[in-house]
Design an enzyme around this catalytic site. Structure first.
Site, short mmCIF file in Angstrom:
data_model
loop_
_atom_site.label_atom_id
_atom_site.label_comp_id
_atom_site.label_asym_id
_atom_site.label_seq_id
_atom_site.Cartn_x
_atom_site.Cartn_y
_atom_site.Cartn_z
N HIS A 95 0.82 -1.22 0.00
CA HIS A 95 0.00 0.00 0.00
C HIS A 95 0.85 1.27 0.00
O HIS A 95 0.57 2.19 0.77
CB HIS A 95 -0.91 0.02 1.24
CG HIS A 95 -1.96 -1.04 1.24
ND1 HIS A 95 -2.73 -1.31 2.34
CD2 HIS A 95 -2.39 -1.87 0.27
CE1 HIS A 95 -3.59 -2.29 2.05
NE2 HIS A 95 -3.39 -2.66 0.81
C1 LIG Z 1 -0.21 -7.55 -4.71
C2 LIG Z 1 -1.06 -6.42 -4.25
C3 LIG Z 1 -2.16 -6.67 -3.45
C4 LIG Z 1 -2.96 -5.62 -3.00
N1 LIG Z 1 -4.12 -5.91 -2.34
C5 LIG Z 1 -5.01 -4.92 -2.12
C6 LIG Z 1 -6.32 -5.20 -1.67
O1 LIG Z 1 -6.71 -6.36 -1.52
N2 LIG Z 1 -7.16 -4.17 -1.43
C7 LIG Z 1 -6.77 -2.88 -1.61
O2 LIG Z 1 -7.56 -1.98 -1.34
N3 LIG Z 1 -5.54 -2.57 -2.06
C8 LIG Z 1 -4.68 -3.57 -2.36
N4 LIG Z 1 -3.47 -3.27 -2.91
C9 LIG Z 1 -3.12 -1.86 -3.12
C10 LIG Z 1 -3.93 -1.18 -4.23
O3 LIG Z 1 -4.15 -2.06 -5.29
C11 LIG Z 1 -3.17 0.08 -4.68
O4 LIG Z 1 -3.04 0.95 -3.58
C12 LIG Z 1 -3.88 0.83 -5.78
O5 LIG Z 1 -4.13 -0.02 -6.86
C13 LIG Z 1 -3.03 2.02 -6.20
O6 LIG Z 1 -3.67 2.70 -7.25
P1 LIG Z 1 -2.89 3.76 -8.14
O7 LIG Z 1 -3.84 4.25 -9.15
O8 LIG Z 1 -2.23 4.75 -7.25
O9 LIG Z 1 -1.67 2.95 -8.82
P2 LIG Z 1 -1.70 1.66 -9.74
O10 LIG Z 1 -3.00 0.97 -9.68
O11 LIG Z 1 -0.47 0.88 -9.42
O12 LIG Z 1 -1.60 2.25 -11.21
C14 LIG Z 1 -0.47 2.80 -11.80
C15 LIG Z 1 -0.52 2.50 -13.29
O13 LIG Z 1 0.40 3.31 -13.96
C16 LIG Z 1 1.13 2.52 -14.88
N5 LIG Z 1 2.42 3.16 -15.10
C17 LIG Z 1 3.42 3.29 -14.20
N6 LIG Z 1 4.45 3.95 -14.75
C18 LIG Z 1 4.08 4.26 -16.01
C19 LIG Z 1 4.73 4.95 -17.06
N7 LIG Z 1 5.95 5.43 -16.93
N8 LIG Z 1 4.06 5.07 -18.25
C20 LIG Z 1 2.80 4.57 -18.39
N9 LIG Z 1 2.15 3.90 -17.41
C21 LIG Z 1 2.80 3.76 -16.23
C22 LIG Z 1 1.22 1.17 -14.23
O14 LIG Z 1 1.56 0.16 -15.13
C23 LIG Z 1 -0.16 1.05 -13.62
O15 LIG Z 1 -1.08 0.53 -14.54
C24 LIG Z 1 -2.63 -4.29 -3.35
C25 LIG Z 1 -1.53 -4.04 -4.15
C26 LIG Z 1 -0.76 -5.08 -4.62
C27 LIG Z 1 0.39 -4.78 -5.52
#
Ligand SMILES: Cc1cc2nc3c(=O)[nH]c(=O)nc-3n(C[C@H](O)[C@H](O)[C@H](O)COP(=O)(O)OP(=O)(O)OC[C@H]3O[C@@H](n4cnc5c(N)ncnc54)[C@H](O)[C@@H]3O)c2cc1C
Ligand SMILES: *[C@@H]1O[C@H](CO)[C@@H](O)[C@H](O)[C@H]1NC(C)=O
Ligand SMILES: *[C@@H]1O[C@H](CO)[C@@H](O)[C@H](O)[C@H]1NC(C)=O
Length: 626
Positions: free
Chosen positions: A553
């Protein structure tokens, strides 16, 4: 896809009558059959990836993760706006769709496979190879919502009220609750009818339709300890609950499935997969973001943004991209020869939920969730035909939010969360080793002796750690991963709170609800902790520093704050300080990590961020009368 199908069928053929071989390929068969079902019946065709990116769009959204998919979907509702969504990874598949397979996409091509840097004076992850914790992150359409355990939790009212009290106008609980509701399509009638849930949104939320008998024991244990069983996403958070998940008809509901598939035919939304953004283009003089550079098929390209660039690349990549673009701590950027356009504390304030992994209890009854027990053809058929059964269960069946003696006295802002699973490391050792990087020596001395014992586990996590870390560049090269240093446990109170959380866990096992199954803690010490007696503070601290477990997280590396906050990177409308037409909308903007899993809050941030963009641009349009 047809390859996968072919492999599965081929293997099934060759496996003959060897039951072990059959057991190990059931997931493949499941995947193949799921594929067939999708092909024939699933109305939700996947979005396609544009071959050619145009020269210019109104908005460019970088990253199609939990937040980015929401932002692109909502912005493209304005048919007069063109939106480009750039995603470094490819599409989801049938394996990532199966809840019980949720651990299997880590360390695959859908995972960035980050690792923390080796720790300094405050050690952690000592049981892992190289003393490094694996930090999976989704590199796929849907981002980490495709890799995660699908737990749907919103955090605590006090989290958001503190954000607001710290100067983040618009972010109090009462103000953000409508954005959780806006997304939601809750499929449990007893929840849907309350004012804390809603039906009809894009994001399907439901309890897993299947659970082990131990899930009930977990709820009863909570009551026996004096806690209430309640919807912890409702009026009050403290208590025990059956986990709610981003699950649709027994399968994963990622943000790509929820927010992008239904709008895939909008002509004004272009999605470009396998496109990794390397830099935001910012005019040196006007300090205005006017586009991005990205690499696709090995070729560098650029695309212009008429209105705004939105970074939704997550708590690791968004700060990395900002720094590469000249937005970040002055000295740090200058040490790489990067021209500084806005001197901000990008990458600071890294926060994460961390706790004790592998915390195992043993029972006598054959009712736990093991791979062997549930990988049968009958189970696969139940999944395929009824969208139910063990394959619909991501493993974490229950959640609890409890108060240690360090929590605020009013009792409504718990400081420790448990994830309850009716299994432990011994149920699926190979995959656990693969995804955690657990050393063989540790596994062999601690977990191997468990053999096929019936085990369950608790994951006690710190909800509001005091220790914070950082993301820093290691290179100007965008393809070299940044230095990730979470600095776990540099504050003694984090250790003390966790130890309390672990001891409440012992009490959970001691309740009549679990004693009925003769539950007892497994007391085998980690190799580095044998000198301490079980259940002393030293024993637990040593255990925590060995089997350090994060549930991934990371947040808060682009802190949101008012202009008076010297640590703030974005303002309460998520605009990057000092740069025009550039916002960050993802988990990195949380001023402090929320007291619960971070996926639903990231989606909420996406909803609110998109709304603020609409407010800002549409009101300008109104003013200009166009
Ligand atoms: C294994 C795992 C289990 C988890 N379990 C849970 C759970 O059960 N419940 C829960 O609430 N949370 C869980 N989490 C945490 C939750 O999923 C994350 O906090 C949330 O998805 C973050 O969202 P975000 O939009 O900030 O980033 P992300 O969802 O990580 O999105 C970032 C996106 O940007 C893309 N990206 C990155 N760099 C670039 C670039 N340079 N160019 C183009 N694209 C790029 C990535 O590929 C990705 O698609 C878990 C996380 C993981 C990894
Ligand atoms: C649509 O957008 C274009 C340019 O982005 C603008 O010139 C035009 O006035 C807009 N039309 C409406 C109806 O908003
Ligand atoms: C566990 O239960 C015992 C016995 O009821 C109690 O004294 C102790 O305070 C509990 N531990 C914690 C950490 O709450």
């Amino acid at each position: 896809m047809s390859n996968l199908l072919g492999t599965a069928v081929g293997l099934a053929f060759n496996a003959g009558t060897n039951p072990v071989a059959i057991a190990s390929l059931v997931p493949l068969v499941a995947a193949a059959l799921t594929f067939i079902r999708y092909w024939n019946y699933d109305p939700e065709t996947h979005p396609s990836s544009v071959e050619k990116v145009l020269n210019e769009y109104d908005f460019i959204v970088v990253g199609a993760g939990s937040a980015g998919a929401v932002v692109a979907s909502r912005l493209s509702e304005i048919s007069n706006w063109t939106v480009l969504l750039l995603e470094a990874g490819g599409d989801e598949n049938e394996i990532s769709d199966i809840p019980s397979m949720c651990g299997y996409t880590q360390m695959s091509e859908m995972d960035w496979m980050y690792q923390t840097s080796p720790p300094g004076d405050s050690p952690y992850c000592l049981a892992m190879i190289g003393d490094r914790c694996n930090w999976p992150r989704g590199k796929v359409l849907g981002g980490s919502s495709v890799l995660n355990a699908m737990i749907y939790a919103r955090g605590n009212r006090y989290d958001y009220d503190k954000w607001a009290a710290d100067g983040n106008t618009g972010w109090s609980y009462e103000e953000i609750l409508p954005y959780f509701l806006k997304s939601e399509d809750n499929r449990n009638p007893y929840l849907a009818k309350t004012k804390y849930h809603k039906q009809g949104g894009f994001l399907t939320v439901q309890e897993s339709p299947w659970r082990t008998p131990l899930a009930v024991a977990f709820l009863q244990a909570g009551q026996q300890l004096g806690y209430e069983v309640r919807d912890c996403n409702g009026e009050k958070q403290t208590g025990f609950m059956i986990a709610q998940g981003t699950i649709r008809r027994g399968t994963r509901c990622s943000t790509a499935k929820a927010f992008l598939r239904p709008v895939r035919n909008r002509p004004n939304l272009h999605i470009a997969m396998y496109a990794q953004t390397t830099k935001v283009l910012i005019n040196d003089h006007s300090k205005r973001a006017y586009g991005v550079k990205f690499v696709r098929n090995g070729k560098e390209q650029m695309v212009r943004a008429r209105r705004e660039v939105v970074l939704s690349a997550g708590a690791i990549a968004s700060p990395q991209i900002l720094m590469l673009s000249g937005v970040g701590p002055k000295d740090h950027l200058e040490s790489f020869g990067i021209k500084v356009l806005s001197d901000l504390k990008v990458g600071h304030n890294l926060q994460d939920h961390v706790g004790l992994g592998g915390y195992t209890f043993i029972i006598d009854d054959p009712i736990t969730f093991t791979r062997k027990r549930y990988q049968t053809v009958a189970v696969v058929m139940e999944y395929l035909l009824k969208e139910s059964g063990p394959l619909t269960n991501p493993g974490v069946e229950g959640l609890a939010f409890v108060n240690t003696k360090y929590a605020p006295e009013h009792g409504e802002w718990p400081d420790v969360q448990y994830h309850f699973a009716a299994s432990s490391i011994n149920a699926d050792p190979d995959n656990v080793k693969k995804v955690t990087g657990l050393r063989d020596s540790v596994f062999n001395t601690v977990y191997k002796p468990l053999g096929d014992s019936e085990t369950w586990s608790l994951l006690p996590l710190l909800l509001r750690p005091k220790s914070t870390g950082w993301i820093r560049l290691r290179s100007k090269n965008p393809f070299i991963y940044p230095d990730i240093n979470p600095n776990y446990f540099t504050h003694k109170e984090d250790i003390l709170t966790l130890i309390e959380g672990i001891r409440i866990g012992l009490n959970i096992s001691d309740t009549p609800a679990f004693k009925r199954f003769n539950s007892r803690p497994y007391k085998m010490p980690f190799p580095g902790c044998r000198q301490y007696e079980f259940d002393t503070d030293e024993y637990w601290e040593c255990s925590i520093r060995h089997f350090t477990f994060t549930i991934y997280h990371p947040t808060s590396t682009n802190k949101m704050g008012p202009s008076s906050d010297p640590d703030a990177v974005v303002d309460p409308r998520l605009r990057v300080y000092g740069i025009k037409n550039l916002r960050v909308i993802d988990a990195s903007i949380m001023p402090n990590i929320v007291s619960g899993n971070t996926n639903a809050p990231a989606i909420m941030i996406g909803e609110k961020g998109a709304d603020m963009i609409k407010e800002d641009w549409l009101s300008v349009r109104k003013m200009l009368n166009v």
